[in-house]
Design an enzyme around this catalytic site. Structure first.
Site, PDB file in Angstrom:
ATOM      1  N   SER A  38       0.838  -1.203   0.000  1.00 52.69           N
ATOM      2  CA  SER A  38       0.000   0.000   0.000  1.00 52.69           C
ATOM      3  C   SER A  38       0.869   1.247   0.000  1.00 52.69           C
ATOM      4  CB  SER A  38      -0.916   0.004   1.223  1.00 52.69           C
ATOM      5  OG  SER A  38      -0.186   0.433   2.354  1.00 52.69           O
ATOM      6  N   LYS A  39       0.215   2.358  -0.241  1.00 52.41           N
ATOM      7  CA  LYS A  39       0.873   3.657  -0.271  1.00 52.41           C
ATOM      8  C   LYS A  39       1.624   3.905   1.042  1.00 52.41           C
ATOM      9  CE  LYS A  39      -0.449   8.457  -0.784  1.00 52.41           C
ATOM     10  NZ  LYS A  39      -1.437   9.415  -1.228  1.00 52.41           N
TER      11      LYS A  39
END
Ligand code: GLU
Length: 511
Positions: free
Chosen positions: A264-265
Site C-alpha cells: 500500500s501507499k
C-alpha cells in the site's frame, strides 16, 4: 504492425502507484513483442475522485520509465479523444441502446430511498443488500413500473440511473490467459449502474464501450478487476460484441516486503522505500513523497525489477534491457500468485545498472547534485568521478555524496586506522615514496602501481604497511575506489600535496 492492441487505462485519482507502472509495462512489453499498439486512455468519469496533476504525473512516469504509449492521451491517434470525460455523448447513446434491446433498465430510486431500503433490509437481517435479479422486482424501475408511468417520469425530467439487467440463473464463464477458466453465477452479481444520474457513465460502461471502439484485443490489468469481469463479459454479449471481446489477463497482486498483504501507499513511509515512480508534492508533508527517481534509481533498473514482479523468463538470467524484455516477455509466464515487493532486490538491480552505466550519462544525471553541493567541475572530471564510484554505489547520489574527497580536500580521517597504521618511524619512508611518485613521468594508474610496487620491493615493505596509508591520505577513509585510479584522477600535484598534508595530520595524531 499487427492487429494486437492493448491499453493502459488509469484513473487520474492521484499519483500512479508502482503497481500501475507494472501494468503499463506488461501492456507495453506485450504490444512490442507482437508488433502491436500500446494505447493510453484516461478513465476520468468519476469526477469526485479527480485529482489535478494526476494525468501529467502518469505521462511523466511513463516517459521516465521509457515506456511511452504509441497512441492515446497526450500522443493522439485515430480514436481520439482518449480522455473519457470528453467522450460523454458516446456512452449515452450506448446506454440507451441497451435499454432498447432489453439488457438494461431505468431505475428511479432516489439516494434516500435506496438508503431506506438498505436499512430496512439490514434490520431484517440482510446486511448485503444489492440491486439484483431478485430485489429489482420491488424497486422503482422501468421493469416494475407500468410503461406510461416510466414515460411520465422520464418526461418530467426525474433523476434516474441506467442499470445492467443481470440475466437470471446463469453461469458466466470466460478464459483468463493467466488464471484459466473463471466462472461467475449471475445470482452473485449485482445490476451494476451503467449511467449515473448526472449523465456520466460508470467505469464499467465506459471501459467496455471504449475497449470495443478502440479495437482493443487484449485487456491486461490488475487482479482487483477480476470480480468485475463477469459484468464485462455480459456487457459484450448485451451489445452483440461477444465475437470480438478482448482476451483478459489479470495480473497478480504486489505484496508488502514481508509478504503479508497487499503493498500500500503507506508502506513507503513504513519501510523507508519508494512505492511510486516519481515524487509528489502535496499541500501537506504527510501526503508528499519521493519516488524511485528521487531515491536515485535508474529507470532501466526499475523496469527490470518491475518486470520480475510477477513474471520470469524461466531461465537464470536476471538482467534484461527493455529490448530484451520485449523479446522474452510472454503472458504464459506471468504467475497467478502474489509477487513480494522485495526492496533489496530493487537496490540490487540499481547497483547492477549503475555499475554498467555510461560515465558521461551518469555525469549528466548527477550534475545538478554536484552543483548543489558546490562541486563545480568539468564534464570530463565528473564523468571520471562517476567511473571510479559507480562500482560501489547503490543510488545515483552516492556517486557524488560518497566522493566528497574527489571534489575537494579530505575533510575527515578515520582516526582508528591512523592510530593503527602510522608509526613514529613512518614519515621518512612515506616522504621517500611521495618523492618517488612525484618523479613519475606519467601520472597514470598502471605505471603508478608499478612504481609503488618497485618501491616496496626495494625497501622490503609489505602492501599492508603501505596501501592503507596511501588510501587514507587520499580519501580519509578505507572505502572508495582504487588507490591508483584516485591518484590518476587527482593528478601529480594534488596527489603529492594531499600526501604531505595527510602526513602532517598523522604525525599530529600519533598515538
Ligand atoms: N480505470 C481502471 C483503473 O484505474 C482501469 C481498469 C482496467 O484496466 O480495466 O485501474
Amino acid at each position: 504492425m499487427s492487429n494486437i492492441r492493448v491499453r493502459f487505462a488509469p484513473s487520474p485519482t492521484g499519483a500512479l502507484h508502482i503497481g500501475g507502472v507494472r501494468t503499463a509495462l506488461y501492456n507495453y512489453l506485450f504490444a512490442k513483442k507482437h508488433g502491436g499498439t500500446f494505447v493510453l486512455r484516461i478513465e476520468d468519469t468519476d469526477q469526485g475522485r479527480y485529482v489535478p496533476g494526476a494525468e501529467d504525473y502518469i505521462l511523466e512516469s511513463l516517459a521516465w520509465c521509457g515506456i511511452m504509449p504509441d497512441e492515446g492521451q497526450g500522443i493522439g491517434g485515430k480514436f481520439a479523444p482518449y480522455r473519457q470525460s470528453e467522450r460523454k455523448d458516446i456512452y449515452q447513446k450506448y446506454a440507451l441502446e441497451l435499454v432498447a434491446n432489453g439488457n438494461a433498465y431505468y431505475a428511479f430510486d432516489t439516494p434516500e430511498e435506496l438508503d431506506a431500503k438498505r436499512q430496512a433490509e439490514a434490520a431484517a437481517g440482510n446486511h448485503n443488500f444489492k440491486y439484483d435479479t431478485v430485489s429489482r422486482k420491488v424497486m422503482k424501475t422501468s421493469l416494475s413500473l407500468p410503461a406510461d408511468e416510466v414515460q411520465r417520469r422520464l418526461g418530467a425530467g426525474e433523476d434516474y440511473v441506467i442499470r445492467l439487467k443481470m440475466p437470471e440463473n446463469e453461469t458466466i464463464t470466460f478464459t483468463d490467459l493467466i488464471r484459466g477458466e473463471v466462472s461467475f453465477h449471475t445470482s452473485e452479481l449485482d445490476d451494476k449502474v451503467l449511467m449515473k444520474s448526472d449523465g456520466m457513465p460508470t467505469y464499467h460502461l465506459a471501459n467496455i464501450v471504449d475497449d470495443h471502439l478502440m479495437e482493443i484485443t487484449h485487456v491486461i490489468r490488475g487482479e482487483e478487476w477480476l470480480p468485475s469481469t463477469g459484468h464485462h463479459v455480459l456487457l459484450y454479449r448485451a451489445f452483440g460484441w461477444a465475437a470480438t471481446m478482448p482476451d483478459f489477463s489479470h495480473l497478480p497482486l504486489i505484496l508488502k516486503p514481508d509478504g503479508k498483504g497487499k503493498l500500500s501507499k503507506r508502506d513507503g513511509a513504513k519501510f523507508g522505500m519508494p512505492v511510486f515512480p516519481l515524487g509528489w508534492d502535496a499541500e501537506t508533508e504527510e501526503d508528499s513523497f519521493r519516488g524511485f527517481r528521487e531515491f536515485g534509481f535508474l529507470p532501466q533498473a526499475v523496469i527490470n525489477f518491475l518486470a520480475f514482479l510477477g513474471w520470469n523468463p524461466g531461465t537464470e538470467q536476471e538482467i534484461f534491457s527493455l529490448a530484451e524484455l520485449c523479446e522474452a516477455f510472454s503472458i504464459e509466464k506471468i504467475s497467478k500468485s502474489g509477487a513480494r515487493f522485495d526492496y533489496d532486490k530493487a537496490k540490487w538491480y540499481n547497483q547492477q545498472y549503475l555499475h554498467t552505466a555510461d560515465d558521461a550519462e551518469l555525469a549528466t544525471l548527477v550534475r545538478p547534485l554536484s552543483e548543489a553541493k558546490g562541486y563545480h567541475v568539468s564534464d570530463k572530471y565528473l564523468a571520471q568521478v562517476c567511473h571510479l564510484m559507480k562500482g560501489r554505489a547503490t543510488f545515483l547520489p552516492d556517486l557524488v555524496e560518497q566522493a566528497s574527497y574527489l571534489f575537494g580536500d579530505v575533510q575527515t580521517f578515520d582516526n582508528e586506522v591512523v592510530a593503527k597504521r602510522w608509526k613514529p618511524e613512518s614519515r621518512p619512508v612515506f616522504e621517500a615514496l611521495a618523492d618517488h611518485l612525484k618523479a613519475q613521468p606519467a601520472f597514470v594508474a598502471a605505471p603508478l602501481e608499478e612504481a609503488v610496487k618497485a618501491f616496496m620491493t626495494d625497501r622490503g615493505l609489505k602492501p599492508g604497511e603501505v596501501m592503507p596509508i596511501l588510501r587514507l591520505s587520499l580519501a580519509g577513509t578505507m572505502q572508495g575506489p582504487g588507490v591508483y585510479e584516485m591518484m590518476e584522477l587527482l593528478g601529480n600535484e594534488r596527489t603529492i600535496d594531499r600526501l604531505a598534508k595527510a602526513f602532517d595530520y598523522f604525525d599530529a595524531h600519533l598515538a
